[in-house]
Design a protein around this motif. Structure first.
Motif, PDB file in Angstrom:
ATOM      1  N   VAL A  19       9.352  -3.147  -7.698  1.00  0.00           N
ATOM      2  CA  VAL A  19       8.071  -3.211  -8.412  1.00  0.00           C
ATOM      3  C   VAL A  19       8.211  -4.184  -9.580  1.00  0.00           C
ATOM      4  O   VAL A  19       9.073  -4.001 -10.447  1.00  0.00           O
ATOM      5  CB  VAL A  19       7.663  -1.819  -8.928  1.00  0.00           C
ATOM      6  N   ALA A  20       7.352  -5.189  -9.597  1.00  0.00           N
ATOM      7  CA  ALA A  20       7.409  -6.182 -10.664  1.00  0.00           C
ATOM      8  C   ALA A  20       6.718  -5.695 -11.935  1.00  0.00           C
ATOM      9  O   ALA A  20       7.192  -5.952 -13.051  1.00  0.00           O
ATOM     10  CB  ALA A  20       6.767  -7.492 -10.192  1.00  0.00           C
ATOM     11  N   THR A  25      -2.627  -3.302 -13.550  1.00  0.00           N
ATOM     12  CA  THR A  25      -3.197  -3.546 -12.238  1.00  0.00           C
ATOM     13  C   THR A  25      -3.474  -5.031 -12.056  1.00  0.00           C
ATOM     14  O   THR A  25      -3.884  -5.736 -12.990  1.00  0.00           O
ATOM     15  CB  THR A  25      -4.511  -2.759 -12.088  1.00  0.00           C
ATOM     16  N   GLU A  26      -3.274  -5.513 -10.836  1.00  0.00           N
ATOM     17  CA  GLU A  26      -3.581  -6.909 -10.522  1.00  0.00           C
ATOM     18  C   GLU A  26      -5.093  -7.110 -10.489  1.00  0.00           C
ATOM     19  O   GLU A  26      -5.813  -6.338  -9.838  1.00  0.00           O
ATOM     20  CB  GLU A  26      -2.974  -7.283  -9.168  1.00  0.00           C
ATOM     21  N   LEU A  35      -7.929  -6.091  -7.617  1.00  0.00           N
ATOM     22  CA  LEU A  35      -7.823  -6.689  -6.291  1.00  0.00           C
ATOM     23  C   LEU A  35      -7.285  -5.660  -5.298  1.00  0.00           C
ATOM     24  O   LEU A  35      -6.354  -4.921  -5.597  1.00  0.00           O
ATOM     25  CB  LEU A  35      -6.889  -7.891  -6.325  1.00  0.00           C
ATOM     26  N   ILE A  36      -7.859  -5.658  -4.109  1.00  0.00           N
ATOM     27  CA  ILE A  36      -7.403  -4.737  -3.070  1.00  0.00           C
ATOM     28  C   ILE A  36      -5.996  -5.072  -2.604  1.00  0.00           C
ATOM     29  O   ILE A  36      -5.313  -4.242  -2.014  1.00  0.00           O
ATOM     30  CB  ILE A  36      -8.403  -4.732  -1.891  1.00  0.00           C
ATOM     31  N   GLN A  37      -5.540  -6.265  -2.900  1.00  0.00           N
ATOM     32  CA  GLN A  37      -4.187  -6.627  -2.485  1.00  0.00           C
ATOM     33  C   GLN A  37      -3.109  -5.993  -3.363  1.00  0.00           C
ATOM     34  O   GLN A  37      -1.918  -6.093  -3.046  1.00  0.00           O
ATOM     35  CB  GLN A  37      -4.020  -8.150  -2.499  1.00  0.00           C
ATOM     36  N   ASP A  38      -3.489  -5.331  -4.465  1.00  0.00           N
ATOM     37  CA  ASP A  38      -2.505  -4.635  -5.299  1.00  0.00           C
ATOM     38  C   ASP A  38      -2.122  -3.322  -4.611  1.00  0.00           C
ATOM     39  O   ASP A  38      -2.649  -2.254  -4.912  1.00  0.00           O
ATOM     40  CB  ASP A  38      -3.073  -4.373  -6.692  1.00  0.00           C
ATOM     41  N   GLN A  39      -1.185  -3.406  -3.689  1.00  0.00           N
ATOM     42  CA  GLN A  39      -0.837  -2.239  -2.884  1.00  0.00           C
ATOM     43  C   GLN A  39      -0.091  -1.164  -3.667  1.00  0.00           C
ATOM     44  O   GLN A  39      -0.106   0.003  -3.294  1.00  0.00           O
ATOM     45  CB  GLN A  39      -0.016  -2.671  -1.666  1.00  0.00           C
ATOM     46  N   LEU A  40       0.564  -1.549  -4.784  1.00  0.00           N
ATOM     47  CA  LEU A  40       1.207  -0.536  -5.606  1.00  0.00           C
ATOM     48  C   LEU A  40       0.153   0.400  -6.201  1.00  0.00           C
ATOM     49  O   LEU A  40       0.336   1.627  -6.219  1.00  0.00           O
ATOM     50  CB  LEU A  40       2.017  -1.186  -6.728  1.00  0.00           C
ATOM     51  N   LEU A  41      -0.952  -0.162  -6.672  1.00  0.00           N
ATOM     52  CA  LEU A  41      -2.036   0.653  -7.221  1.00  0.00           C
ATOM     53  C   LEU A  41      -2.549   1.641  -6.177  1.00  0.00           C
ATOM     54  O   LEU A  41      -2.657   2.850  -6.442  1.00  0.00           O
ATOM     55  CB  LEU A  41      -3.184  -0.242  -7.695  1.00  0.00           C
ATOM     56  N   PHE A  42      -2.854   1.156  -4.991  1.00  0.00           N
ATOM     57  CA  PHE A  42      -3.426   2.018  -3.957  1.00  0.00           C
ATOM     58  C   PHE A  42      -2.404   3.016  -3.422  1.00  0.00           C
ATOM     59  O   PHE A  42      -2.740   4.164  -3.107  1.00  0.00           O
ATOM     60  CB  PHE A  42      -4.010   1.159  -2.823  1.00  0.00           C
ATOM     61  N   GLU A  43      -1.153   2.602  -3.343  1.00  0.00           N
ATOM     62  CA  GLU A  43      -0.118   3.526  -2.895  1.00  0.00           C
ATOM     63  C   GLU A  43       0.036   4.676  -3.874  1.00  0.00           C
ATOM     64  O   GLU A  43       0.111   5.847  -3.491  1.00  0.00           O
ATOM     65  CB  GLU A  43       1.210   2.786  -2.751  1.00  0.00           C
TER      66      GLU A  43
END
Length: 492
Positions: A19-20, A25-26, A35-43
């Motif tokens: 994790v960077a 959040t991105e 952004l939906i591409q921020d998978q850490l947020l959604f995970e």
């Protein structure tokens, strides 16, 4: 990163990627939308939404600890269970205490039976002994269990526990009189989990190497001494520290003050059951010690706290159907229902592979089954065949039953339990009342009358039925309760 940070492990996603940034959040530009591409947020959010499993319908509020059971006397004349095979033998255990009616967020210091669920990690598989801090229960047939629990839980209209429901059911179920007397007496609110006795409550079967079988009841006597709370003390403690009992158990073990229980068993020769003066498989009755004295055979010590309450207490599962060779069920109709219901509840709550979790799987042996797949299956069987019989070296049956067969006669049907010479719903409740000193009797009357008086003003019939059961147990018991309830209802 500082030198100190470089020495620490790297935070990762669930899939192991580093994790960077776990602080921001991105977004689309500074201050822009996420952004939906921020998978850490959604995970993280998706996992958080699923961090709870359905709580137990009963026994939701609990605490647990690991421990050691040590055999202190020879019981091989009565059972061939390997973990009881020699004096000095030790077996790892996990014990979960609980209240019964409250939900997961309820307070500990309440008037309610306490669950006493004990798992033995034996070399022949796990043995679960599921009991309470009382030697009896409210009902004697499992078909009434959902009805009983519905009266203790929140009413579907009001959303609250209703005195009308509780006393309507108890008044119409005279078999409950004995347990209600226990519950509203001085032992109805234990001061802590360390200061209560435990009971297997049900009748179980022991079988020895010769194939002879016996009926037994388990007793766990606290070596810390019995301590209880009055209703006033409990009301105060529940408001100030809802986690009082869980905290007390955890902190005592952290201090090295390991609680212990002396473990005994009552033993009835199998031939006695048919002619005993009351049904020995009736969960609303005790066996008098004068008839079947306690045989001390072990010590239970709790000496290690769980590292994670959710993983080891919430996800722990117990089933009275988890027997080992030399121990089995009895015709107790409540036990017979629980043999199915407990395991099925955990399949629903935790999942079909609940028994694979560290707290639940065997610790002193290995489970070898043909069950595969399902939610959270970990692939532990590898390439092994999943059927039996097979010619690929798979596990095979022993051909030796775990317990003795019990002869049965008659026709199928919805039968009441067989009647014995002194079967009665009130005798033992009256005996318990008469054992109490005057102070204990007065506190019992105060506790009962305060609750019965809450029944709706236009439902005197519910009140009268409830009091009549106690009157049948003991005339003085009923008279004093009737007077106390009358005075309280005048004040409403």
């Amino acid at each position: 990163m500082t030198t100190q940070d470089e020495l620490r492990p790297t935070l990762t996603t669930e899939s192991g990627a580093p994790v960077a940034d776990n602080q921001n959040t991105e977004t689309a530009g500074t201050g822009g939308p996420a952004l939906i591409q921020d998978q850490l947020l959604f995970e993280k959010l998706a996992h958080f939404n699923r961090e709870r499993i359905p709580e137990r319908v009963v026994h939701a509020r609990g605490a647990g600890a690991y421990g050691t059971f040590t055999v202190t006397a020879d019981v091989t004349p009565w059972t061939r269970a390997a973990f009881l095979s020699e004096v000095g033998k030790q077996t790892e255990t996990f014990l979960r205490f609980s209240t019964v009616a409250g939900n997961l967020g309820a307070a500990d210091a309440v008037r309610d039976p306490r669950g006493f669920a004990l798992k033995f990690y034996t070399e022949q598989g796990n043995y679960d002994l599921v009991g309470n801090n009382t030697p009896v229960f409210f009902i004697k047939d499992a078909i009434k269990f959902p009805d009983f629990i519905h009266t203790q839980k929140r009413d579907p209209y009001s959303g609250s526990q209703e005195a009308d429901n509780v006393w309507d059911f108890w008044g119409l179920s005279p078999e409950s009189t004995h347990q209600v007397t226990w519950l509203f007496g001085d032992r109805g609110i234990p001061a802590s989990y360390r200061h209560l006795d435990g009971f297997g409550s049900h009748t179980y079967q022991w079988q020895n190497e010769a194939g002879e079988h016996f009926w037994v009841k388990y007793h766990f006597k606290t070596d810390q001494g019995i301590k209880n709370l009055t209703q006033a003390e409990a009301n105060k403690l529940a408001g100030e520290d809802p986690d009082s009992h869980q905290r007390d158990l955890r902190e005592a073990i952290e201090r090295g003050e390991f609680p212990t229980w002396t473990v005994s068993v009552q033993i009835m020769p199998a031939a006695d059951a048919a002619t005993y003066r009351f049904n020995p498989f009736d969960l609303t009755k005790v066996w008098p010690h004068a008839d079947y004295p306690l045989v001390e055979f072990g010590t239970l010590e709790l000496n290690r706290n769980p590292d994670n309450v959710f993983a080891e207490v919430e996800q722990s599962v117990f089933s009275p159907a988890h027997f080992v060779p030399g121990i089995g069920p009895s015709p107790d109709k409540m036990l017979q229902g629980r043999l199915f219901a407990y395991a099925d509840a955990h399949r629903y709550r935790v999942g079909i592979n609940a028994d694979h979790l560290p707290v639940n799987r065997p610790h002193a042996t290995e489970a070898r089954t043909n069950g595969r797949d399902g939610h959270l299956y970990d692939g532990r069987h590898g390439r092994q065949k999943n059927y039996e019989p097979n010619s690929f070296g798979g596990p095979v049956q022993t051909g030796r039953p775990l317990w003795s067969a019990v002869p049965v006669t008659g026709t199928t049907g919805n039968h009441e339990a067989p009647s014995h010479a002194e079967d009665d719903d009130f005798v033992q409740a009256g005996n318990l009342y008469r054992l109490m000193d005057d102070g204990a009797k007065q506190r019992l009357i105060e506790n009962l009358s305060g609750f019965i008086a809450k029944v709706s003003a236009d439902r005197d019939d519910i009140v009268e039925r409830a009091i009549e059961n106690f009157r049948k147990a003991d005339a003085d018991y009923g008279r004093r309760l009737e007077d106390a309830v009358r005075e309280l209802r005048k004040q409403k």
